[in-house]
Design a protein around this motif. Structure first.
Motif, mmCIF file in Angstrom:
data_model
loop_
_atom_site.group_PDB
_atom_site.id
_atom_site.type_symbol
_atom_site.label_atom_id
_atom_site.label_comp_id
_atom_site.label_asym_id
_atom_site.label_seq_id
_atom_site.Cartn_x
_atom_site.Cartn_y
_atom_site.Cartn_z
ATOM 1 N N TRP A 52 0.829 -1.209 0.000
ATOM 2 C CA TRP A 52 0.000 0.000 0.000
ATOM 3 C C TRP A 52 0.863 1.258 0.000
ATOM 4 C CZ3 TRP A 52 -4.597 -0.342 -1.634
ATOM 5 C CH2 TRP A 52 -5.439 -1.405 -1.305
ATOM 6 N N GLY A 53 1.973 1.206 0.734
ATOM 7 C CA GLY A 53 2.872 2.365 0.781
ATOM 8 C C GLY A 53 3.398 2.726 -0.591
ATOM 9 N N ALA A 54 3.750 1.736 -1.375
ATOM 10 C CA ALA A 54 4.231 1.995 -2.739
ATOM 11 C C ALA A 54 3.118 2.574 -3.606
ATOM 12 C CB ALA A 54 4.772 0.708 -3.354
ATOM 13 N N ILE A 55 1.919 2.024 -3.471
ATOM 14 C CA ILE A 55 0.784 2.519 -4.266
ATOM 15 C C ILE A 55 0.429 3.947 -3.873
ATOM 16 C CG2 ILE A 55 -1.679 2.178 -4.741
ATOM 17 C CD1 ILE A 55 -1.106 -0.887 -4.422
ATOM 18 N N VAL A 56 0.358 4.204 -2.563
ATOM 19 C CA VAL A 56 0.055 5.563 -2.088
ATOM 20 C C VAL A 56 1.159 6.525 -2.534
ATOM 21 C CG1 VAL A 56 -0.190 7.018 -0.032
ATOM 22 C CG2 VAL A 56 -1.379 4.827 -0.159
ATOM 23 N N GLY A 57 2.414 6.081 -2.483
ATOM 24 C CA GLY A 57 3.533 6.923 -2.913
ATOM 25 C C GLY A 57 3.439 7.304 -4.383
ATOM 26 N N ILE A 58 3.040 6.356 -5.213
ATOM 27 C CA ILE A 58 2.877 6.639 -6.643
ATOM 28 C C ILE A 58 1.782 7.677 -6.854
ATOM 29 C CG2 ILE A 58 2.077 5.642 -8.830
ATOM 30 C CD1 ILE A 58 3.475 3.001 -7.915
ATOM 31 N N ILE A 59 0.661 7.500 -6.151
ATOM 32 C CA ILE A 59 -0.463 8.443 -6.286
ATOM 33 C C ILE A 59 -0.127 9.791 -5.668
ATOM 34 C CG2 ILE A 59 -2.852 8.871 -5.573
ATOM 35 C CD1 ILE A 59 -3.225 5.764 -5.701
ATOM 36 N N TRP A 60 0.471 9.777 -4.460
ATOM 37 C CA TRP A 60 0.759 11.018 -3.728
ATOM 38 C C TRP A 60 1.767 11.883 -4.471
ATOM 39 C CZ3 TRP A 60 -0.737 11.300 1.793
ATOM 40 C CH2 TRP A 60 -0.449 12.526 2.370
ATOM 41 N N SER A 61 2.843 11.259 -4.938
ATOM 42 C CA SER A 61 3.909 12.038 -5.590
ATOM 43 C C SER A 61 3.709 12.167 -7.094
ATOM 44 C CB SER A 61 5.270 11.399 -5.306
ATOM 45 O OG SER A 61 5.317 10.097 -5.862
ATOM 46 N N LYS A 62 2.656 11.525 -7.627
ATOM 47 C CA LYS A 62 2.330 11.592 -9.055
ATOM 48 C C LYS A 62 3.513 11.172 -9.923
ATOM 49 C CE LYS A 62 -1.221 15.098 -8.520
ATOM 50 N NZ LYS A 62 -1.210 15.597 -7.207
ATOM 51 N N THR A 63 4.209 10.119 -9.497
ATOM 52 C CA THR A 63 5.332 9.607 -10.274
ATOM 53 C C THR A 63 4.903 8.363 -11.031
ATOM 54 O OG1 THR A 63 6.089 8.269 -8.421
ATOM 55 C CG2 THR A 63 7.075 10.453 -8.652
ATOM 56 N N LEU A 73 5.456 -4.999 -6.805
ATOM 57 C CA LEU A 73 4.067 -4.955 -6.332
ATOM 58 C C LEU A 73 3.317 -6.223 -6.726
ATOM 59 C CD1 LEU A 73 3.106 -1.250 -7.093
ATOM 60 C CD2 LEU A 73 3.313 -2.305 -4.849
ATOM 61 N N LEU A 74 3.528 -6.676 -7.954
ATOM 62 C CA LEU A 74 2.863 -7.886 -8.431
ATOM 63 C C LEU A 74 3.302 -9.111 -7.622
ATOM 64 C CD1 LEU A 74 0.982 -9.189 -10.502
ATOM 65 C CD2 LEU A 74 2.964 -9.480 -11.984
ATOM 66 N N LEU A 75 4.608 -9.210 -7.372
ATOM 67 C CA LEU A 75 5.111 -10.336 -6.575
ATOM 68 C C LEU A 75 4.587 -10.280 -5.141
ATOM 69 C CD1 LEU A 75 8.810 -10.592 -7.824
ATOM 70 C CD2 LEU A 75 6.957 -12.222 -8.204
ATOM 71 N N GLY A 76 4.559 -9.084 -4.568
ATOM 72 C CA GLY A 76 4.036 -8.924 -3.207
ATOM 73 C C GLY A 76 2.567 -9.308 -3.120
ATOM 74 N N LEU A 77 1.763 -8.827 -4.067
ATOM 75 C CA LEU A 77 0.340 -9.166 -4.073
ATOM 76 C C LEU A 77 0.119 -10.654 -4.300
ATOM 77 C CD1 LEU A 77 -1.109 -6.144 -6.083
ATOM 78 C CD2 LEU A 77 -1.463 -6.653 -3.669
ATOM 79 N N THR A 78 0.932 -11.238 -5.165
ATOM 80 C CA THR A 78 0.834 -12.680 -5.412
ATOM 81 C C THR A 78 1.158 -13.459 -4.144
ATOM 82 O OG1 THR A 78 1.442 -12.354 -7.728
ATOM 83 C CG2 THR A 78 1.672 -14.579 -6.851
ATOM 84 N N SER A 108 -4.350 2.536 5.835
ATOM 85 C CA SER A 108 -4.289 3.690 6.733
ATOM 86 C C SER A 108 -2.866 3.928 7.231
ATOM 87 C CB SER A 108 -5.248 3.478 7.907
ATOM 88 O OG SER A 108 -5.292 4.610 8.731
ATOM 89 N N TYR A 109 -2.156 2.845 7.576
ATOM 90 C CA TYR A 109 -0.745 2.978 7.971
ATOM 91 C C TYR A 109 0.082 3.585 6.841
ATOM 92 C CZ TYR A 109 -1.330 -0.112 12.073
ATOM 93 O OH TYR A 109 -1.701 -0.672 13.269
ATOM 94 N N ALA A 110 -0.169 3.144 5.620
ATOM 95 C CA ALA A 110 0.589 3.640 4.469
ATOM 96 C C ALA A 110 0.324 5.130 4.236
ATOM 97 C CB ALA A 110 0.236 2.834 3.221
ATOM 98 N N ILE A 111 -0.926 5.535 4.348
ATOM 99 C CA ILE A 111 -1.264 6.954 4.181
ATOM 100 C C ILE A 111 -0.594 7.774 5.272
ATOM 101 C CG2 ILE A 111 -3.149 8.645 4.218
ATOM 102 C CD1 ILE A 111 -4.929 6.410 2.971
ATOM 103 N N ALA A 112 -0.603 7.273 6.513
ATOM 104 C CA ALA A 112 0.041 7.975 7.627
ATOM 105 C C ALA A 112 1.527 8.154 7.365
ATOM 106 C CB ALA A 112 -0.169 7.207 8.925
ATOM 107 N N SER A 113 2.154 7.144 6.803
ATOM 108 C CA SER A 113 3.581 7.221 6.505
ATOM 109 C C SER A 113 3.882 8.343 5.519
ATOM 110 C CB SER A 113 4.047 5.877 5.933
ATOM 111 O OG SER A 113 5.378 5.962 5.511
#
Length: 152
Positions: A52-63, A73-78, A108-113
């Protein structure tokens, strides 16, 4: 005891945001989920926080995500899907809400980070102390709404 003064009133909004995202919301969601799904599944779902932290980071920083980031991310989700799937014998059809609650707690933890990276720069003591006071204030009224299941 430590003779440190907390400027709670000065940074009240920050402490309530951090307290909600880092304590109150995830604790309540995990407590709800724990009534339905087992602890091993909860721990696996809690381990999705870096995803989630990686996903939020991509959205938050628009990178734009890199190929290696997407592969990670795919390996982690798998991995999470495989591990939670192994517990499918102990998860009934009504556990979907509990699983979503646990995933939202990790989100929520990821957003807080990511929030703390852009929040006022305070000491670790102030952030921890202030956010826990704020979370306690937010959760305290639930004592009167949610009855105890057994005598403490």
């Amino acid at each position: 005891y430590l003779r440190k003064k907390l400027a709670f009133a000065t940074h009240k909004k920050h402490f309530f945001i951090l307290g909600a995202l880092n304590s109150a919301i995830p604790f309540l969601l995990f407590a709800y989920a724990a009534q339905t799904i087992n602890a091993s599944t909860l721990s696996i779902l809690n381990s999705t926080t870096p995803i989630w932290g990686a996903i939020v980071g991509i959205i938050w920083s628009k990178t734009k995500p890199t190929k290696s980031m997407l592969l990670g991310l795919l390996l982690g989700l798998t991995g999470v899907a495989i591990l939670v799937g192994q517990n499918s014998l102990t998860i009934d059809s009504q556990a979907i809400t509990a699983i979503v609650a646990a995933l939202c707690a990790s989100l929520s933890y990821a957003i807080a980070s990511h929030y703390t990276k852009h929040a006022p720069k305070l000491s670790a003591f102030d952030n921890a102390h202030g956010s826990m006071w704020a979370a306690s204030i937010m959760v305290l009224p639930l004592i009167f709404v949610i009855p105890a299941r057994e005598m403490p």
